[in-house]
Design an enzyme around this catalytic site. Structure first.
Site, PDB file in Angstrom:
ATOM      1  N   ARG A   8     141.623  22.579 108.979  1.00 30.34           N
ATOM      2  CA  ARG A   8     141.989  21.738 107.814  1.00 30.34           C
ATOM      3  C   ARG A   8     140.797  20.931 107.306  1.00 30.34           C
ATOM      4  O   ARG A   8     140.929  19.783 106.876  1.00 30.34           O
ATOM      5  CB  ARG A   8     143.148  20.778 108.158  1.00 30.34           C
ATOM      6  CG  ARG A   8     144.386  21.439 108.670  1.00 30.34           C
ATOM      7  CD  ARG A   8     145.122  22.283 107.643  1.00 30.34           C
ATOM      8  NE  ARG A   8     146.227  22.947 108.293  1.00 30.34           N
ATOM      9  CZ  ARG A   8     146.151  24.149 108.869  1.00 30.34           C
ATOM     10  NH1 ARG A   8     145.014  24.845 108.837  1.00 30.34           N
ATOM     11  NH2 ARG A   8     147.196  24.667 109.459  1.00 30.34           N
TER      12      ARG A   8
ATOM     13  N   SER B  65     153.253  19.176 106.897  1.00 32.39           N
ATOM     14  CA  SER B  65     152.829  18.380 108.054  1.00 32.39           C
ATOM     15  C   SER B  65     152.014  17.182 107.593  1.00 32.39           C
ATOM     16  O   SER B  65     151.035  17.345 106.867  1.00 32.39           O
ATOM     17  CB  SER B  65     151.986  19.234 108.990  1.00 32.39           C
ATOM     18  OG  SER B  65     152.798  20.235 109.551  1.00 32.39           O
TER      19      SER B  65
ATOM     20  N   GLU C  69     146.879  14.568 107.648  1.00 33.19           N
ATOM     21  CA  GLU C  69     146.379  15.781 106.996  1.00 33.19           C
ATOM     22  C   GLU C  69     146.539  15.602 105.483  1.00 33.19           C
ATOM     23  O   GLU C  69     145.756  16.110 104.700  1.00 33.19           O
ATOM     24  CB  GLU C  69     147.211  16.971 107.491  1.00 33.19           C
ATOM     25  CG  GLU C  69     146.856  18.286 106.832  1.00 33.19           C
ATOM     26  CD  GLU C  69     147.639  19.461 107.437  1.00 33.19           C
ATOM     27  OE1 GLU C  69     147.842  19.498 108.668  1.00 33.19           O
ATOM     28  OE2 GLU C  69     148.045  20.327 106.646  1.00 33.19           O
TER      29      GLU C  69
HETATM   30  C1  LIG Z   1     157.086  22.541 102.807  1.00 35.31           C
HETATM   31  C2  LIG Z   1     155.600  22.537 103.005  1.00 35.31           C
HETATM   32  C3  LIG Z   1     155.019  23.366 103.951  1.00 35.31           C
HETATM   33  C4  LIG Z   1     153.629  23.377 104.152  1.00 35.31           C
HETATM   34  N1  LIG Z   1     153.101  24.211 105.082  1.00 35.31           N
HETATM   35  C5  LIG Z   1     151.758  24.242 105.269  1.00 35.31           C
HETATM   36  C6  LIG Z   1     151.183  25.130 106.243  1.00 35.31           C
HETATM   37  O1  LIG Z   1     151.857  25.897 106.909  1.00 35.31           O
HETATM   38  N2  LIG Z   1     149.842  25.109 106.389  1.00 35.31           N
HETATM   39  C7  LIG Z   1     149.041  24.277 105.657  1.00 35.31           C
HETATM   40  O2  LIG Z   1     147.816  24.318 105.838  1.00 35.31           O
HETATM   41  N3  LIG Z   1     149.571  23.433 104.738  1.00 35.31           N
HETATM   42  C8  LIG Z   1     150.893  23.398 104.526  1.00 35.31           C
HETATM   43  N4  LIG Z   1     151.425  22.543 103.592  1.00 35.31           N
HETATM   44  C9  LIG Z   1     150.552  21.624 102.846  1.00 35.31           C
HETATM   45  C10 LIG Z   1     150.025  22.158 101.492  1.00 35.31           C
HETATM   46  O3  LIG Z   1     150.905  23.129 100.965  1.00 35.31           O
HETATM   47  C11 LIG Z   1     148.618  22.747 101.642  1.00 35.31           C
HETATM   48  O4  LIG Z   1     147.700  21.765 102.077  1.00 35.31           O
HETATM   49  C12 LIG Z   1     148.102  23.352 100.327  1.00 35.31           C
HETATM   50  O5  LIG Z   1     146.868  23.947 100.566  1.00 35.31           O
HETATM   51  C13 LIG Z   1     147.950  22.312  99.221  1.00 35.31           C
HETATM   52  O6  LIG Z   1     147.745  23.019  98.015  1.00 35.31           O
HETATM   53  P1  LIG Z   1     147.997  22.303  96.605  1.00 35.31           P
HETATM   54  O7  LIG Z   1     147.571  23.234  95.553  1.00 35.31           O
HETATM   55  O8  LIG Z   1     149.384  21.795  96.519  1.00 35.31           O
HETATM   56  O9  LIG Z   1     146.955  21.095  96.734  1.00 35.31           O
HETATM   57  P2  LIG Z   1     147.147  19.575  96.243  1.00 35.31           P
HETATM   58  O10 LIG Z   1     148.171  18.896  97.083  1.00 35.31           O
HETATM   59  O11 LIG Z   1     147.347  19.590  94.765  1.00 35.31           O
HETATM   60  O12 LIG Z   1     145.725  19.005  96.604  1.00 35.31           O
HETATM   61  C14 LIG Z   1     145.345  18.864  97.961  1.00 35.31           C
HETATM   62  C15 LIG Z   1     143.850  18.525  98.020  1.00 35.31           C
HETATM   63  O13 LIG Z   1     143.112  19.640  97.527  1.00 35.31           O
HETATM   64  C16 LIG Z   1     142.290  19.240  96.435  1.00 35.31           C
HETATM   65  N5  LIG Z   1     142.253  20.344  95.452  1.00 35.31           N
HETATM   66  C17 LIG Z   1     143.314  20.958  94.851  1.00 35.31           C
HETATM   67  N6  LIG Z   1     142.880  21.926  94.033  1.00 35.31           N
HETATM   68  C18 LIG Z   1     141.516  21.919  94.107  1.00 35.31           C
HETATM   69  C19 LIG Z   1     140.491  22.683  93.477  1.00 35.31           C
HETATM   70  N7  LIG Z   1     140.759  23.667  92.595  1.00 35.31           N
HETATM   71  N8  LIG Z   1     139.195  22.392  93.791  1.00 35.31           N
HETATM   72  C20 LIG Z   1     138.913  21.409  94.672  1.00 35.31           C
HETATM   73  N9  LIG Z   1     139.839  20.648  95.288  1.00 35.31           N
HETATM   74  C21 LIG Z   1     141.124  20.901  95.014  1.00 35.31           C
HETATM   75  C22 LIG Z   1     142.970  18.004  95.849  1.00 35.31           C
HETATM   76  O14 LIG Z   1     142.057  17.211  95.114  1.00 35.31           O
HETATM   77  C23 LIG Z   1     143.480  17.334  97.115  1.00 35.31           C
HETATM   78  O15 LIG Z   1     142.447  16.615  97.744  1.00 35.31           O
HETATM   79  C24 LIG Z   1     152.811  22.532 103.373  1.00 35.31           C
HETATM   80  C25 LIG Z   1     153.383  21.697 102.392  1.00 35.31           C
HETATM   81  C26 LIG Z   1     154.759  21.713 102.194  1.00 35.31           C
HETATM   82  C27 LIG Z   1     155.358  20.834 101.123  1.00 35.31           C
END
Ligand SMILES: Cc1cc2nc3c(=O)[nH]c(=O)nc-3n(C[C@H](O)[C@H](O)[C@H](O)COP(=O)(O)OP(=O)(O)OC[C@H]3O[C@@H](n4cnc5c(N)ncnc54)[C@H](O)[C@@H]3O)c2cc1C
Length: 304
Positions: free
Chosen positions: A175, A226, A296
């Site tokens: 992560r 998480s 996280e």
């Molecule tokens: C039900 C549920 C289950 C989940 N299961 C997992 C799992 O199994 N494993 C896991 O790792 N995570 C999990 N997550 C967490 C999450 O889905 C991940 O961390 C995912 O990668 C976040 O993606 P996002 O596009 O929503 O990012 P956001 O929440 O929109 O952003 C997260 C971070 O990434 C940065 N970011 C976003 N896009 C960019 C870009 N294009 N360039 C640079 N930085 C950027 C943002 O600025 C922020 O700091 C889960 C979440 C939920 C709600």
């Protein structure tokens, strides 16, 4: 804080949507938190480049995908949110690599890979984020991580320049992802390298992973997955449960009874409720076990 401010942007050349006082509850999976002073959803990658080129100096920027790992404090974000989901959506084969832009959601990517006879992308199906967020977090599950599949990425500098970088230029861990020579860049796309294999098995795996998730995670209530990283050799959920914290609540935020490392919004949680509960869980676990948990989820913005 009054978030409305006259636009400092030259909007005539832009094809995307610029908005003000954007309610981040609509753009984060916790459905809680404050407003972003400005928000830009580009029409496409070229449009995002135009936007970045004319950005006022000193403007704070935050890339947001599906907001599934993000808490925006109730006082809001002073700056511009760049909304990637629904904007940078290209997904295609490029030779034997998959070219996928930052706004594409994990489930779409997993299904595209299987439809093109590739295996190894199944795990993306259960991560409700975009490729950009998954690259930024090195998201993963069930033994796989995003960067294991990345051959190279396309990034945008703050000034709108489009560059390609190899995976080797990044420091990558659990992560954690950082560019070795730190600078402000955003992920625009990636080329993924996957193995070809038994696609029927990949499809079955996708179905299985979805079922596994809905059995173990509180998917009916707003959450951000998480909350804490797993400590070295341990599981955050087990520690939290062991401290008797399942069901503990502050305001509208509650430690899920289904999965102790999830905090759910029971209806009207503020970002402060969620952050206070994160801090309370962290303090109790430290006091009872001597282990310090680290969030996280990304927490940004101002307190109210
Ligand atoms: C039900 C549920 C289950 C989940 N299961 C997992 C799992 O199994 N494993 C896991 O790792 N995570 C999990 N997550 C967490 C999450 O889905 C991940 O961390 C995912 O990668 C976040 O993606 P996002 O596009 O929503 O990012 P956001 O929440 O929109 O952003 C997260 C971070 O990434 C940065 N970011 C976003 N896009 C960019 C870009 N294009 N360039 C640079 N930085 C950027 C943002 O600025 C922020 O700091 C889960 C979440 C939920 C709600």
């Amino acid at each position: 804080m009054n978030m409305s401010e006259p636009a400092q942007f030259k909007t005539e050349a832009l094809r995307g949507e610029l908005s003000f006082d954007a309610d981040m509850r609509l753009h984060t999976s916790w459905r809680a938190g404050g407003k972003a002073q400005r928000m830009y959803r580009p029409a496409d990658l070229a449009d995002l480049q135009v936007f970045l080129r004319q950005l006022p100096e000193g403007e704070a920027l935050l890339a947001v995908g599906l907001g599934s790992n993000l808490l925006v404090r109730d006082g809001g974000f002073r700056g511009t949110v760049l909304l990637m989901h629904g904007a940078l959506n290209e997904l295609r084969m490029d030779g034997n690599l998959i070219y996928v832009q930052a706004g594409v959601a994990g489930a779409k990517l997993a299904r595209f890979a299987a439809a093109n006879q590739f295996c190894g992308a199944e795990f993306f199906v259960g991560i409700p984020g975009t490729l950009g967020g998954m690259l930024a977090m090195n998201a993963g599950c069930y033994g796989s991580e995003t960067w294991q599949k990345v051959q190279r990425v396309q990034v945008l500098t703050r000034g709108g320049e489009l560059l390609e970088r190899n995976a080797g230029e990044y420091e990558i861990a659990y992560r954690h992802v950082a560019l070795r020579n730190t600078s402000e860049e955003f992920f625009a796309a990636a080329w993924l390298q996957l193995e070809t294999g038994d696609v029927d098995a990949a499809r079955r795996e996708i179905k299985l992973l979805m079922e596994k998730r809905s059995a173990s995670q509180p998917l009916q209530q707003p959450n951000a997955g998480s909350v804490f990283r797993n400590p070295e050799g341990g599981h955050a959920a087990k520690l939290i449960e062991g401290c008797g914290l399942k069901g503990k609540s502050i305001g509208g935020a509650q430690v899920s009874a289904k999965h102790a490392n999830f905090i759910v919004n029971t209806g009207d949680a503020t970002a402060a409720d969620i952050e206070n509960l994160i801090n309370a869980v962290q303090a109790t676990v430290l006091q009872q076990t001597g282990i310090e948990l680290h969030p996280e989820v990304r927490i940004i913005g101002d307190m109210k």
